[in-house]
Design an enzyme around this catalytic site. Structure first.
Site, PDB file in Angstrom:
ATOM      1  N   ARG A 150       0.842  -1.204   0.000  1.00  0.00           N
ATOM      2  CA  ARG A 150       0.000   0.000   0.000  1.00  0.00           C
ATOM      3  C   ARG A 150       0.873   1.248   0.000  1.00  0.00           C
ATOM      4  NH1 ARG A 150      -5.459  -1.753   3.160  1.00  0.00           N
ATOM      5  NH2 ARG A 150      -6.609  -1.900   1.224  1.00  0.00           N
ATOM      6  N   GLN A 155      -1.260   2.775  -5.691  1.00  0.00           N
ATOM      7  CA  GLN A 155      -2.672   3.062  -5.397  1.00  0.00           C
ATOM      8  C   GLN A 155      -3.609   2.665  -6.532  1.00  0.00           C
ATOM      9  OE1 GLN A 155      -3.087   7.102  -4.039  1.00  0.00           O
ATOM     10  NE2 GLN A 155      -2.716   6.522  -1.920  1.00  0.00           N
ATOM     11  N   ASP A 158      -4.546  -0.973  -6.327  1.00  0.00           N
ATOM     12  CA  ASP A 158      -4.995  -1.460  -5.023  1.00  0.00           C
ATOM     13  C   ASP A 158      -6.426  -2.002  -5.125  1.00  0.00           C
ATOM     14  OD1 ASP A 158      -5.624  -1.892  -2.407  1.00  0.00           O
ATOM     15  OD2 ASP A 158      -4.964   0.067  -1.677  1.00  0.00           O
TER      16      ASP A 158
HETATM   17  P1  NAD Z   1      -8.649  -3.597   7.195  1.00  0.00           P
HETATM   18  O1  NAD Z   1      -9.697  -4.104   6.265  1.00  0.00           O
HETATM   19  O2  NAD Z   1      -7.450  -4.428   7.484  1.00  0.00           O
HETATM   20  O3  NAD Z   1      -9.346  -3.236   8.604  1.00  0.00           O
HETATM   21  C1  NAD Z   1     -10.484  -2.391   8.681  1.00  0.00           C
HETATM   22  C2  NAD Z   1     -10.363  -1.436   9.846  1.00  0.00           C
HETATM   23  O4  NAD Z   1     -10.596  -2.143  11.079  1.00  0.00           O
HETATM   24  C3  NAD Z   1      -8.997  -0.776  10.000  1.00  0.00           C
HETATM   25  O5  NAD Z   1      -9.163   0.602   9.925  1.00  0.00           O
HETATM   26  C4  NAD Z   1      -8.527  -1.241  11.373  1.00  0.00           C
HETATM   27  O6  NAD Z   1      -7.785  -0.248  12.063  1.00  0.00           O
HETATM   28  C5  NAD Z   1      -9.837  -1.499  12.074  1.00  0.00           C
HETATM   29  N1  NAD Z   1      -9.762  -2.342  13.297  1.00  0.00           N
HETATM   30  C6  NAD Z   1      -8.993  -3.444  13.520  1.00  0.00           C
HETATM   31  N2  NAD Z   1      -9.216  -3.926  14.761  1.00  0.00           N
HETATM   32  C7  NAD Z   1     -10.151  -3.120  15.335  1.00  0.00           C
HETATM   33  C8  NAD Z   1     -10.800  -3.111  16.594  1.00  0.00           C
HETATM   34  N3  NAD Z   1     -10.526  -4.005  17.531  1.00  0.00           N
HETATM   35  N4  NAD Z   1     -11.716  -2.142  16.832  1.00  0.00           N
HETATM   36  C9  NAD Z   1     -11.997  -1.213  15.889  1.00  0.00           C
HETATM   37  N5  NAD Z   1     -11.431  -1.166  14.676  1.00  0.00           N
HETATM   38  C10 NAD Z   1     -10.507  -2.108  14.400  1.00  0.00           C
HETATM   39  O7  NAD Z   1      -8.135  -2.160   6.774  1.00  0.00           O
HETATM   40  P2  NAD Z   1      -8.146  -1.423   5.362  1.00  0.00           P
HETATM   41  O8  NAD Z   1      -9.457  -0.797   5.147  1.00  0.00           O
HETATM   42  O9  NAD Z   1      -7.651  -2.339   4.339  1.00  0.00           O
HETATM   43  O10 NAD Z   1      -7.088  -0.254   5.631  1.00  0.00           O
HETATM   44  C11 NAD Z   1      -6.047  -0.357   6.577  1.00  0.00           C
HETATM   45  C12 NAD Z   1      -5.166   0.896   6.574  1.00  0.00           C
HETATM   46  O11 NAD Z   1      -4.468   1.002   5.338  1.00  0.00           O
HETATM   47  C13 NAD Z   1      -5.907   2.196   6.733  1.00  0.00           C
HETATM   48  O12 NAD Z   1      -5.096   3.049   7.491  1.00  0.00           O
HETATM   49  C14 NAD Z   1      -5.993   2.744   5.355  1.00  0.00           C
HETATM   50  O13 NAD Z   1      -6.173   4.142   5.308  1.00  0.00           O
HETATM   51  C15 NAD Z   1      -4.651   2.308   4.832  1.00  0.00           C
HETATM   52  N6  NAD Z   1      -4.619   2.270   3.379  1.00  0.00           N
HETATM   53  C16 NAD Z   1      -3.579   2.894   2.741  1.00  0.00           C
HETATM   54  C17 NAD Z   1      -3.526   2.883   1.357  1.00  0.00           C
HETATM   55  C18 NAD Z   1      -2.404   3.549   0.617  1.00  0.00           C
HETATM   56  O14 NAD Z   1      -1.659   4.296   1.193  1.00  0.00           O
HETATM   57  N7  NAD Z   1      -2.246   3.271  -0.647  1.00  0.00           N
HETATM   58  C19 NAD Z   1      -4.507   2.237   0.625  1.00  0.00           C
HETATM   59  C20 NAD Z   1      -5.540   1.616   1.311  1.00  0.00           C
HETATM   60  C21 NAD Z   1      -5.582   1.637   2.701  1.00  0.00           C
END
Ligand code: NAD
Length: 406
Positions: A150, A155, A158
């Site tokens: 990521r 991006q 993704d």
């Molecule tokens: P994910 O599907 O792995 O998890 C979903 C969310 O659940 C996450 O935000 C996580 O913090 C939360 N979570 C985990 N345990 C929890 C708990 N016990 N209680 C409450 N919430 C909880 O995550 P995702 O949507 O794939 O994204 C993860 C991170 O990656 C985010 O910070 C997102 O912004 C980042 N991201 C970055 C890029 C990039 O830079 N290219 C792209 C996509 C996502």
């Protein structure tokens, strides 16, 4: 995992100059797109708009008959975009160099692939060990889109994010549809209607889209995430962020697992918020682990009658203790929905987004001349390479295979 230096040899033309190829000494790369056979899968790995770009770049694109029909991309649209329609899987794969998929291939599907074929798609390796082992043994090369790092440059590739965005949207709409209340506040001649309260647990990609969608429908939205950084994003969407004195941001922007004391504090705060919500959408996940339980049986018992839980983590164990993946259950007046494959419910747009992600990924595999790259040196290719030349390159998957004696 080191750099893979084994050359990927471009196919040399013997005789005629292929139409469309930029360099007459290079044969067009044959890109094949099979029909997805997994139950409930409606998406297709490419769409006519992307086919047009690929064929313009000199590639030959083959689509298995009816591959796009369930996503509302009929064969004739693919033909108009320059693809060839293959009437059987054998015809599709004959001479194909790259296979684009949505779902991982089954072991039987891997058996249809020739040695050296490159398969790109979601691989869900931990749950498809048999197919991974078969790809290793048949010397198929597999890139797993879940493993695309990521980083900013990746991006546009993704697919986890593009599909999670759709999942979050569908979950919010599903919540609205199953809720016995309006989402927005209404002032009508028949009285004033109070807006519904929607709680989103986990404010990652899917959670943020669920928040935005519920807000657009007029609900009062609250959200919680263990990563404090999510608070700013939640507030920027006009929702309230529930604060807990915990910051569980782990490596790479993902969440880390909480300690037992942290879990108890979280539980109390989450239970109070769940009890006042009409719809709860849960998206909390920790990569590679079972989803954390955020809503216990006891919390369900104190929820409002008519409340709805959409558990987006159903497939990885569920954020609600009572969730059953693929089922809707009713417990003390509360509906608990454990949806599977939400992105497949809006296949037209999710296929379009996925196809663009793949188009972008392909640009790393094919050079300016239209030939396959000689070496996988790009960091995105290295990170997402699951299987190559008889080796499982992704260490956690290799360990699982060893443990499973596969
Ligand atoms: P994910 O599907 O792995 O998890 C979903 C969310 O659940 C996450 O935000 C996580 O913090 C939360 N979570 C985990 N345990 C929890 C708990 N016990 N209680 C409450 N919430 C909880 O995550 P995702 O949507 O794939 O994204 C993860 C991170 O990656 C985010 O910070 C997102 O912004 C980042 N991201 C970055 C890029 C990039 O830079 N290219 C792209 C996509 C996502």
């Amino acid at each position: 995992m080191g750099i893979v230096s084994t050359p990927i040899i471009a196919q040399e033309v013997k005789g005629s100059i292929p139409a469309g190829s930029k360099n007459p000494t290079i044969m067009p790369v044959v890109v094949a797109v099979p029909k997805e056979l997994a139950p409930g899968e409606q998406r297709v790995a490419t769409v006519p708009e992307v086919v047009q770009k690929l064929t313009k770049s000199g590639h030959e694109v083959r689509i298995e008959h009816d591959a796009g029909t369930r996503a509302y991309y009929p064969d004739d649209l693919f033909t108009a975009a320059g693809a060839k329609i293959a009437s059987s899987r054998t015809e599709l794969l004959d001479g194909a160099r790259i296979v684009l998929r949505v779902q991982p291939p089954t072991a039987a599907e891997v058996d249809q692939l020739a040695e050296g074929t490159i398969v790109i798609g979601f691989m869900n390796p931990a749950h498809n060990l048999e197919a991974v082992a078969r790809m290793r043994d048949r010397k198929v090369t597999a890139f797993a889109l879940e493993l695309v790092p990521r980083i900013t440059r990746a991006q546009s590739m993704d697919a986890l994010s593009s599909q999670a965005t759709a999942g979050g949207y569908v979950a919010a709409v599903m919540g609205a549809y199953n809720c016995p209340k309006f989402f927005p506040m209404l002032m009508t001649a028949a009285g004033t209607i109070r807006p519904a309260t929607v709680l989103i647990l986990g404010a990652g990609v899917a959670g943020l889209m669920a928040i935005a969608t519920a807000k657009r429908l007029g609900a009062i939205v609250e959200a919680y995430d263990v990563r404090r950084a999510a608070g700013e994003q939640v507030r920027s969407l006009g929702a309230k962020f529930l604060e807990l004195e915990i910051n569980a941001e782990g490596q790479g922007g993902y969440a880390r697992e909480l300690t037992s004391e942290e879990k108890e504090k979280e539980q109390q705060m989450v239970s109070a918020a769940v009890a006042r919500a009409d719809i709860v959408i849960t998206t909390a996940a920790i990569p590679g682990r079972k989803a954390p339980v955020l809503i216990t049986r006891e919390t369900v018992a104190i929820m409002r009658p008519g409340a709805v839980i959409i558990d987006m983590a159903a497939e990885s164990g569920g954020n609600c203790e009572l969730t059953q993946a693929g089922k809707t259950i009713r417990e003390q007046g509360v509906m608990i929905i454990g949806p599977q494959n939400l992105p497949a419910r809006i296949p037209f747009h999710t296929s379009q987004m996925y196809a663009k992600n793949l188009q972008s990924f392909l640009s790393l595999l094919v050079d300016k001349e239209g030939a396959l790259v000689q070496e996988f040196t790009d960091e995105i290719l290295i990170a997402s390479l699951l299987v190559h030349e008889g080796n499982v390159c992704h260490v956690p998957t290799r360990d699982l295979l060893i443990r499973g004696k596969l």
